[in-house]
Design a protein around this motif. Structure first.
Motif, PDB file in Angstrom:
ATOM      1  N   GLN A  64      -9.749 -13.435  68.060  1.00 43.41           N
ATOM      2  CA  GLN A  64      -8.575 -14.300  68.129  1.00 43.41           C
ATOM      3  C   GLN A  64      -7.551 -13.931  67.065  1.00 43.41           C
ATOM      4  OE1 GLN A  64      -9.517 -18.445  67.632  1.00 43.41           O
ATOM      5  NE2 GLN A  64      -7.468 -19.144  68.130  1.00 43.41           N
ATOM      6  N   GLU A  65      -8.004 -13.712  65.826  1.00 44.89           N
ATOM      7  CA  GLU A  65      -7.078 -13.349  64.757  1.00 44.89           C
ATOM      8  C   GLU A  65      -6.504 -11.959  64.956  1.00 44.89           C
ATOM      9  OE1 GLU A  65      -8.812 -13.934  60.929  1.00 44.89           O
ATOM     10  OE2 GLU A  65      -9.045 -16.102  61.196  1.00 44.89           O
ATOM     11  N   GLN A  66      -7.312 -11.061  65.485  1.00 45.82           N
ATOM     12  CA  GLN A  66      -6.822  -9.704  65.755  1.00 45.82           C
ATOM     13  C   GLN A  66      -5.686  -9.743  66.768  1.00 45.82           C
ATOM     14  OE1 GLN A  66      -9.679  -6.966  67.581  1.00 45.82           O
ATOM     15  NE2 GLN A  66      -9.017  -5.380  66.143  1.00 45.82           N
ATOM     16  N   SER A  67      -5.815 -10.591  67.790  1.00 48.38           N
ATOM     17  CA  SER A  67      -4.754 -10.732  68.791  1.00 48.38           C
ATOM     18  C   SER A  67      -3.508 -11.376  68.197  1.00 48.38           C
ATOM     19  CB  SER A  67      -5.255 -11.568  69.981  1.00 48.38           C
ATOM     20  OG  SER A  67      -6.358 -10.948  70.615  1.00 48.38           O
ATOM     21  N   ALA A  68      -3.711 -12.297  67.240  1.00 50.47           N
ATOM     22  CA  ALA A  68      -2.577 -12.983  66.609  1.00 50.47           C
ATOM     23  C   ALA A  68      -1.841 -12.089  65.625  1.00 50.47           C
ATOM     24  CB  ALA A  68      -3.052 -14.251  65.913  1.00 50.47           C
ATOM     25  N   GLY A  69      -2.511 -11.033  65.116  1.00 51.61           N
ATOM     26  CA  GLY A  69      -1.838 -10.069  64.245  1.00 51.61           C
ATOM     27  C   GLY A  69      -2.135 -10.205  62.768  1.00 51.61           C
ATOM     28  N   ASN A  70      -2.833 -11.269  62.352  1.00 54.25           N
ATOM     29  CA  ASN A  70      -3.154 -11.470  60.930  1.00 54.25           C
ATOM     30  C   ASN A  70      -4.581 -11.985  60.765  1.00 54.25           C
ATOM     31  OD1 ASN A  70      -0.058 -11.684  61.005  1.00 54.25           O
ATOM     32  ND2 ASN A  70      -0.481 -11.626  58.811  1.00 54.25           N
ATOM     33  N   PHE A  71      -5.247 -11.491  59.714  1.00 51.98           N
ATOM     34  CA  PHE A  71      -6.599 -11.935  59.404  1.00 51.98           C
ATOM     35  C   PHE A  71      -6.580 -12.860  58.192  1.00 51.98           C
ATOM     36  CE2 PHE A  71      -7.663  -7.939  61.650  1.00 51.98           C
ATOM     37  CZ  PHE A  71      -8.564  -8.449  62.587  1.00 51.98           C
ATOM     38  N   ALA A  72      -7.387 -13.933  58.269  1.00 53.64           N
ATOM     39  CA  ALA A  72      -7.558 -14.847  57.130  1.00 53.64           C
ATOM     40  C   ALA A  72      -8.697 -14.319  56.268  1.00 53.64           C
ATOM     41  CB  ALA A  72      -7.855 -16.252  57.623  1.00 53.64           C
ATOM     42  N   VAL A  73      -8.349 -13.788  55.097  1.00 50.24           N
ATOM     43  CA  VAL A  73      -9.324 -13.194  54.184  1.00 50.24           C
ATOM     44  C   VAL A  73      -9.209 -13.897  52.835  1.00 50.24           C
ATOM     45  CG1 VAL A  73     -10.045 -11.077  53.009  1.00 50.24           C
ATOM     46  CG2 VAL A  73      -9.198 -10.968  55.359  1.00 50.24           C
ATOM     47  N   ASN A  74     -10.339 -14.193  52.244  1.00 51.69           N
ATOM     48  CA  ASN A  74     -10.364 -14.783  50.907  1.00 51.69           C
ATOM     49  C   ASN A  74     -10.780 -13.731  49.886  1.00 51.69           C
ATOM     50  OD1 ASN A  74      -9.765 -17.157  52.165  1.00 51.69           O
ATOM     51  ND2 ASN A  74     -11.506 -18.296  51.381  1.00 51.69           N
ATOM     52  N   VAL A  75     -10.073 -13.686  48.774  1.00 49.77           N
ATOM     53  CA  VAL A  75     -10.433 -12.813  47.654  1.00 49.77           C
ATOM     54  C   VAL A  75     -10.631 -13.677  46.418  1.00 49.77           C
ATOM     55  CG1 VAL A  75      -9.673 -10.952  46.139  1.00 49.77           C
ATOM     56  CG2 VAL A  75      -9.265 -10.784  48.598  1.00 49.77           C
ATOM     57  N   ASP A  76     -11.809 -13.564  45.800  1.00 48.77           N
ATOM     58  CA  ASP A  76     -12.123 -14.330  44.590  1.00 48.77           C
ATOM     59  C   ASP A  76     -12.192 -13.406  43.385  1.00 48.77           C
ATOM     60  OD1 ASP A  76     -12.319 -16.459  46.269  1.00 48.77           O
ATOM     61  OD2 ASP A  76     -14.443 -16.869  45.894  1.00 48.77           O
ATOM     62  N   LEU A  77     -11.917 -13.975  42.233  1.00 46.85           N
ATOM     63  CA  LEU A  77     -12.077 -13.258  40.960  1.00 46.85           C
ATOM     64  C   LEU A  77     -12.863 -14.157  40.029  1.00 46.85           C
ATOM     65  CD1 LEU A  77     -11.087 -10.589  39.477  1.00 46.85           C
ATOM     66  CD2 LEU A  77      -9.420 -12.070  38.369  1.00 46.85           C
ATOM     67  N   ASN A  78     -14.012 -13.683  39.566  1.00 47.65           N
ATOM     68  CA  ASN A  78     -14.855 -14.442  38.646  1.00 47.65           C
ATOM     69  C   ASN A  78     -14.897 -13.740  37.297  1.00 47.65           C
ATOM     70  OD1 ASN A  78     -15.431 -16.124  40.817  1.00 47.65           O
ATOM     71  ND2 ASN A  78     -17.353 -15.093  41.297  1.00 47.65           N
ATOM     72  N   ALA A  79     -14.929 -14.531  36.219  1.00 47.73           N
ATOM     73  CA  ALA A  79     -14.990 -13.954  34.875  1.00 47.73           C
ATOM     74  C   ALA A  79     -15.519 -14.983  33.887  1.00 47.73           C
ATOM     75  CB  ALA A  79     -13.614 -13.468  34.432  1.00 47.73           C
ATOM     76  N   LYS A  80     -16.152 -14.485  32.828  1.00 43.13           N
ATOM     77  CA  LYS A  80     -16.545 -15.330  31.701  1.00 43.13           C
ATOM     78  C   LYS A  80     -15.460 -15.202  30.640  1.00 43.13           C
ATOM     79  CE  LYS A  80     -21.535 -14.787  32.426  1.00 43.13           C
ATOM     80  NZ  LYS A  80     -22.809 -14.291  31.838  1.00 43.13           N
ATOM     81  N   LEU A  81     -14.974 -16.322  30.170  1.00 46.99           N
ATOM     82  CA  LEU A  81     -13.858 -16.317  29.223  1.00 46.99           C
ATOM     83  C   LEU A  81     -14.345 -16.487  27.792  1.00 46.99           C
ATOM     84  CD1 LEU A  81     -11.189 -18.547  31.016  1.00 46.99           C
ATOM     85  CD2 LEU A  81     -11.459 -16.071  31.120  1.00 46.99           C
ATOM     86  N   ARG A  82     -13.639 -15.819  26.883  1.00 48.81           N
ATOM     87  CA  ARG A  82     -13.755 -16.089  25.456  1.00 48.81           C
ATOM     88  C   ARG A  82     -12.358 -16.395  24.936  1.00 48.81           C
ATOM     89  NH1 ARG A  82     -15.658 -11.374  22.432  1.00 48.81           N
ATOM     90  NH2 ARG A  82     -15.079 -10.126  24.264  1.00 48.81           N
ATOM     91  N   VAL A  83     -12.280 -17.404  24.086  1.00 49.60           N
ATOM     92  CA  VAL A  83     -10.985 -17.879  23.586  1.00 49.60           C
ATOM     93  C   VAL A  83     -10.776 -17.370  22.169  1.00 49.60           C
ATOM     94  CG1 VAL A  83      -9.595 -19.908  23.070  1.00 49.60           C
ATOM     95  CG2 VAL A  83     -11.149 -19.928  25.034  1.00 49.60           C
ATOM     96  N   LYS A  84      -9.587 -16.813  21.912  1.00 50.81           N
ATOM     97  CA  LYS A  84      -9.244 -16.346  20.575  1.00 50.81           C
ATOM     98  C   LYS A  84      -8.159 -17.239  19.987  1.00 50.81           C
ATOM     99  CE  LYS A  84      -7.577 -12.392  17.906  1.00 50.81           C
ATOM    100  NZ  LYS A  84      -7.017 -11.028  17.947  1.00 50.81           N
ATOM    101  N   VAL A  85      -8.501 -17.891  18.882  1.00 50.46           N
ATOM    102  CA  VAL A  85      -7.552 -18.732  18.151  1.00 50.46           C
ATOM    103  C   VAL A  85      -7.462 -18.178  16.738  1.00 50.46           C
ATOM    104  CG1 VAL A  85      -7.011 -21.047  17.352  1.00 50.46           C
ATOM    105  CG2 VAL A  85      -8.183 -20.727  19.546  1.00 50.46           C
TER     106      VAL A  85
END
Length: 206
Positions: free
Chosen positions: A147-168
């Motif tokens: 269905q999406e191929q016929s409509a011309g656009n795909f619904a794709v999710n891209v995630d970015l995961n990371a562990k943060l360190r804070v510098k003060v």
């Protein structure tokens, strides 16, 4: 009369009176510490005024995105995104950075990225590339794919995961884990009726 009763009680059981005094003193100390900690947190907040990081997918393209009769997805997805640190007094370290791609809630690719540091009010460009093939599950996925191929656009999710360190200043403190979720509408490869990709803001979770 009451004072006399308490005096007699203390004379009869001095350990009980000592325990009550110590408990009362301990409660006072804990309340004072809690108040002082609350004031310190408020002062630090007013000084640093921390803001949520922000992320935008600037471009996304599919050189290949096809589903075989056996529901194996062959993909070639290129994404360029910008991650911003809007804070004026806080630097951020991003460790264990990984980017993931999903189609219909099924992860089809994973790419580790280099750790990086962002100074105050800094932006970082990231360009994860997803290439390969992955078996997808379910007939519904195949039907939605067509269905999406016929409509011309795909619904794709891209995630970015990371562990943060804070510098003060010169101090570095372990921060929370950040999850950036980007819901994209990506033009299907070679589709004449595809809508062009639009820069997309992402949601940030901790």
């Amino acid at each position: 009369m009451g004072s006399a009763s308490r005096a007699v009680s203390c004379l009869c059981c001095p350990c009980k009176c000592l325990a009550c005094g110590l408990f009362s003193c301990l409660c006072s100390i804990l309340v004072s510490l809690a108040v002082a900690l609350g004031i310190l947190v408020l002062i630090l907040y007013l000084i640093f005024k921390p803001h949520m990081i922000a992320a935008t997918v600037d471009s996304a393209s599919l050189a290949q995105f096809s589903l075989s009769p056996s529901s194996t997805l062959a993909y070639d997805l290129n994404v360029t995104m910008t991650v911003r640190n809007p804070n004026t007094r806080v630097g951020l370290y991003y460790d264990d950075v990984q980017s993931l791609a999903f189609y219909k809630d099924q992860r089809f690719s994973y790419v580790p990225l280099d750790a990086f540091y962002q100074g105050t009010e800094a932006s970082t460009k990231l360009s994860p590339e997803f290439r390969g093939s992955q078996l997808l599950q379910g007939d519904v996925t195949a039907a939605e794919f067509r269905q999406e191929q016929s409509a011309g656009n795909f619904a794709v999710n891209v995630d970015l995961n990371a562990k943060l360190r804070v510098k003060v200043w010169s101090f570095k403190v372990r921060g929370p884990k950040a999850k950036i979720t980007c819901k994209l509408s990506v033009p299907a490869p070679g589709a004449a009726n595809a809508s062009p990709f639009q820069p997309t803001d992402c949601k940030v979770w901790f």
